[in-house]
Write a protein that holds these residues in place. Structure first.
Motif, mmCIF file in Angstrom:
data_model
loop_
_atom_site.group_PDB
_atom_site.id
_atom_site.type_symbol
_atom_site.label_atom_id
_atom_site.label_comp_id
_atom_site.label_asym_id
_atom_site.label_seq_id
_atom_site.Cartn_x
_atom_site.Cartn_y
_atom_site.Cartn_z
ATOM 1 N N GLY A 143 47.622 62.206 48.549
ATOM 2 C CA GLY A 143 46.827 61.349 48.755
ATOM 3 C C GLY A 143 45.250 61.000 49.210
ATOM 4 O O GLY A 143 44.584 59.911 49.140
ATOM 5 N N VAL A 146 43.465 58.175 47.356
ATOM 6 C CA VAL A 146 43.443 56.209 48.122
ATOM 7 C C VAL A 146 42.755 55.795 49.081
ATOM 8 O O VAL A 146 42.280 54.989 48.336
ATOM 9 C CB VAL A 146 44.966 56.599 48.862
ATOM 10 N N VAL A 313 43.716 58.231 55.241
ATOM 11 C CA VAL A 313 43.904 57.071 54.941
ATOM 12 C C VAL A 313 42.972 56.385 55.627
ATOM 13 O O VAL A 313 41.512 55.926 54.410
ATOM 14 C CB VAL A 313 45.173 56.259 53.801
ATOM 15 N N SER A 363 43.585 50.838 45.329
ATOM 16 C CA SER A 363 43.387 52.165 46.789
ATOM 17 C C SER A 363 44.908 51.664 46.738
ATOM 18 O O SER A 363 46.228 53.262 47.036
ATOM 19 C CB SER A 363 43.216 51.593 48.129
ATOM 20 N N GLY A 367 48.008 54.344 45.741
ATOM 21 C CA GLY A 367 49.000 55.430 47.124
ATOM 22 C C GLY A 367 50.626 55.180 46.069
ATOM 23 O O GLY A 367 51.126 55.867 46.466
ATOM 24 N N THR A 378 55.591 55.684 50.376
ATOM 25 C CA THR A 378 54.670 54.953 49.606
ATOM 26 C C THR A 378 54.132 53.554 50.594
ATOM 27 O O THR A 378 53.556 53.303 50.392
ATOM 28 C CB THR A 378 55.372 54.570 48.447
ATOM 29 N N LYS A 382 50.495 52.164 51.990
ATOM 30 C CA LYS A 382 50.039 51.272 51.893
ATOM 31 C C LYS A 382 49.840 50.290 53.248
ATOM 32 O O LYS A 382 48.970 49.526 53.121
ATOM 33 C CB LYS A 382 51.626 50.198 51.780
ATOM 34 N N VAL A 385 46.343 51.730 53.931
ATOM 35 C CA VAL A 385 45.867 51.000 53.555
ATOM 36 C C VAL A 385 45.158 49.822 54.048
ATOM 37 O O VAL A 385 44.132 48.949 54.064
ATOM 38 C CB VAL A 385 46.200 50.486 52.282
#
Length: 478
Positions: A143, A146, A313, A363, A367, A378, A382, A385
């Protein structure tokens, strides 16, 4: 002998030219509206996915498949949003980049250095922060890309909500930064998230792009020619194994964005004006609706700060983006000997760099691509993010609010038009005709004030006479 003229030092974040300012204002106006819709779509997705009675319907709609199976396009609703609708978003990004290269700030290498270096540093630093954080915790390095993306629509929506009158130079910097950011995001997707290539489909897509380019060069017009061709190119690109959004940015870059004699707007500008509302008002919000619907709970939020991948992230967006963009900007100004505009301080640049930590659309897309075989990760990415973007939003709001009064004064000065000719006065200081118009305006105002002064003097004298006369009538003994 005339003394050599000393060149004036170049200003970082100096005043934009009038045409560039007008373009930026129009673009940001649409992006701001789109950003508000994006926020609403994200909130709707979170509610839809987290209310117990609605969660199943969200999953059912997101995973509902439709499309021609024979063409390899029987996709889920979420997949159509990510691969289909985002192609429109990247088509607009391609036009923006082309316009910047031929008519905007990026056509001048000296002016382009600042946003380009800032964007590159603003992508490298978050990737490094993610790699160090996730690697130190024994997490996956998949990632790393991301947190590299900035969501301009989301960032501008935040500006609209907190009511910050950010000066046009800083807004243009943010917009150009996001355009360069989008370009490199596309390159990342193309290079690092392409597995198996179907060369026959790829060859067909390339052939379609060549036909698209030839039609443009021949001056062929008509949406009924280009839209079907674009759909064919998109379908072939999708089946080639390369992410289908590449087709969008490729076609956007092919449009002519320089003006010819007698043209008020280039073809690229006209098409961007038509397609941008579709991108900002429909494509991106629908993508957010079917991508941001992650299940959020106290435990899930806690895991964001305990899992190495998700912590990477968050720190990449909040810390990496800010330090990368601010550091890249400062170093560029230092080595090009450009001084900061007199009206701004480095704290303003830091606040904008913090605002660029809002990563959402791209992003979320990266991702999904980075952890496509791990649904649980996943969803966690998210959530990371969203969390990182929320923290960046809060920090930027605080930093920008501190200087909001200063920004309002700068914006009012930029927009003042006392001679009412629809050109801000600040752009006419070197025009003798402007000063003659202003002299006439001030002379009319002075004449009006003299007239009012005479009237008020006459009224005051009349009142004094009446008061004096009344006093004489009552003089003497009763």
């Amino acid at each position: 002998m005339t003394a050599p003229r000393t060149p004036s030092p170049r200003k970082a974040f100096g005043r934009l030219s009038l045409p560039e300012r007008s373009f930026v204002a129009d673009a940001l106006r649409t992006e701001t509206v789109g950003g508000v819709l994006l926020l609403l779509a994200a909130v709707t997705a979170l509610i839809w996915a987290n209310v117990p009675g609605l969660h199943d319907s969200y999953e059912s709609v997101s995973h509902f498949h439709f499309g021609p199976e024979a063409l390899g396009l029987n996709l889920s609703v979420a997949h159509w949003a990510a691969d289909g609708l985002l192609a429109i978003f990247f088509f607009v990004a391609g036009i923006e980049l082309k316009r910047e290269l031929v008519a905007g700030d990026l056509r001048d290498p000296r002016a382009a250095a600042l946003p380009v270096v800032a964007a590159l540093c603003g992508m490298a630093a978050p990737a490094l922060v993610y790699t160090l954080t996730s690697g130190a915790g024994g997490g996956s390095l998949a990632g790393w890309a991301v947190p590299t993306a900035t969501d301009i629509a989301f960032a501008l929506a935040v500006l609209a909500v907190i009511g910050t009158s950010l000066p046009s130079a800083l807004r243009a910097f943010l917009l150009t930064l996001a355009v360069v950011d989008d370009l490199f995001a596309i390159l990342i997707i193309a290079v690092f998230f392409t597995d198996d290539l179907n060369f026959a489909a790829l060859g067909g897509a390339v052939a379609g792009l060549v036909v698209f380019w030839l039609l443009l060069r021949k001056g062929v017009r008509g949406w009924y020619v280009y839209v079907p061709l674009a759909l064919v190119v998109w379908g072939l690109m999708y089946n080639s194994g390369i992410h289908a959004t590449i087709a969008g940015v490729a076609m956007g870059l092919m449009l002519r964005c320089h003006h010819r004699s007698g043209e008020e707007h280039s073809p690229g500008e006209r098409i961007e004006h038509l397609v941008r509302p579709l991108s900002a008002g429909l494509a991106v919000p629908l993508f957010a609706l079917f991508s941001a619907g992650v299940v959020v709970s106290g435990g899930a939020l806690a895991e964001v700060f305990t899992q190495p991948e998700t912590l990477g992230v968050v720190l990449g967006l909040v810390v990496g983006k800010t330090l990368g963009i601010f550091g890249g900007t400062w170093l560029t100004a230092r080595f090009t000997r450009a001084s900061l505009s007199d009206d701004l301080a480095w704290a303003d640049v830091f606040a904008v760099a913090t605002l660029a930590g809002i990563g959402f659309t791209v992003s979320l897309l990266i991702g999904e691509l980075a952890f496509e075989d791990d649904a649980s990760m996943t969803d966690s990415v998210k959530a990371a993010v969203l969390t990182g973007s929320l923290i960046a939003t809060a920090l930027a709001a605080v930093l920008l609010k501190v200087r909001n009064a200063k920004y309002r004064r700068l914006t009012e000065e930029e927009e003042r038009d006392e001679d009412h000719n629809r050109v801000p006065d600040i752009y006419e200081q070197d025009d003798p005709a402007y000063h003659l118009r202003m002299a006439e305006i001030h002379e009319r105002k002075a004449a009006e004030h003299r007239r009012l002064a005479r009237e008020k003097t006459a009224e005051r004298d009349a009142l004094a006479d009446m008061t004096g006369g009344a006093g004489e009538d009552h003089d003497g003994p009763a």
